[in-house]
Design a protein around this motif. Structure first.
Motif, short mmCIF file in Angstrom:
data_model
loop_
_atom_site.label_atom_id
_atom_site.label_comp_id
_atom_site.label_asym_id
_atom_site.label_seq_id
_atom_site.Cartn_x
_atom_site.Cartn_y
_atom_site.Cartn_z
N LEU A 15 1.55 7.17 9.55
CA LEU A 15 1.31 6.93 8.30
C LEU A 15 -0.05 7.86 7.76
O LEU A 15 -0.70 8.19 8.56
N ASP A 16 0.24 8.34 6.58
CA ASP A 16 -0.69 9.10 5.93
C ASP A 16 -1.84 8.19 5.07
O ASP A 16 -2.74 8.55 4.40
N ASN A 17 -1.49 6.82 4.95
CA ASN A 17 -2.33 5.76 4.19
C ASN A 17 -3.27 5.07 5.18
O ASN A 17 -2.87 4.36 6.13
N GLU A 54 -5.62 2.78 5.02
CA GLU A 54 -5.91 1.47 5.00
C GLU A 54 -4.52 0.67 5.73
O GLU A 54 -4.48 -0.16 6.42
N ALA A 55 -3.34 1.14 5.33
CA ALA A 55 -2.17 0.69 6.04
C ALA A 55 -1.99 0.98 7.50
O ALA A 55 -1.74 0.01 8.01
N LEU A 93 0.96 -1.30 -0.26
CA LEU A 93 -0.05 -0.10 -0.06
C LEU A 93 0.87 1.35 -0.01
O LEU A 93 0.61 2.13 -0.53
N LEU A 94 2.13 1.18 0.55
CA LEU A 94 3.03 2.44 0.67
C LEU A 94 3.88 2.34 -0.34
O LEU A 94 4.90 3.00 -0.59
#
Length: 166
Positions: free
Chosen positions: A134-136, A138-139, A81-82
């Motif tokens: 984290l900016d994600n 889902e992660a 994802l990243l």
């Protein structure tokens, strides 16, 4: 085929555990190291279980080990994802952090299980800190799931300690 450790990565499982404990905002490389550590932890729990003949304690340890592999799978998903590409958890015989082969085991004691539990309880805070960095989303969710289960691992270890004392 064994996974190769990148230059600059911790070269042993002990170094990897120490490294992970210092990371506040994980890079993709840190998450890849975590994939290897979590995958190795399944084997470490199985080796620990060899230190007792209590079926109830063995099952608790094996349960934790199975969940460690789930953590490795989630960390692997976070890597992808990243933008880190595919980095699936390796099998035990392909994991460089298990390259030393069979780990020595000692008899399982309530004191040893309680000490291990404290490390697991610290895993929830570690994963929460990583997720928050984290900016994600889902992660971050994947890492938070791992963190909650780290607390479950600690509770199972305390349960196993109580069984041995009972």
């Amino acid at each position: 085929m064994s996974v190769a450790l990148e230059p600059g990565w911790p070269q042993s499982i002990g170094e990897a555990f120490a490294h992970i404990g210092t990371v506040k905002a994980p890079s993709v490389d840190d998450l890849k190291i975590m994939v290897l550590v979590e995958a190795a932890s399944e084997t470490l729990y199985r080796a620990t279980a060899e230190g007792t003949d209590r079926a109830d304690v063995i099952e608790l340890l094996h349960h934790n080990g199975r969940e460690e592999m789930k953590h490795a799978q989630r960390a692997s998903q976070a890597v992808a994802l990243l933008g880190g590409g595919e980095f699936p958890p390796p099998l035990a015989d392909e994991n460089p952090y298990l390259a030393a082969g069979k780990f020595p085991f000692a008899p399982v004691t309530p004191e040893g299980l309680r000490k291990l539990a404290q490390g697991e309880f610290g895993g929830e805070a570690l994963y929460e800190g990583w997720a928050a960095s984290l900016d994600n989303a889902e992660a971050a969710t994947l890492l938070r799931l791992n963190g909650k289960e780290e607390t479950d691992h600690g509770n199972r270890l305390l349960q196993a300690a109580a069984l041995l004392e009972g």
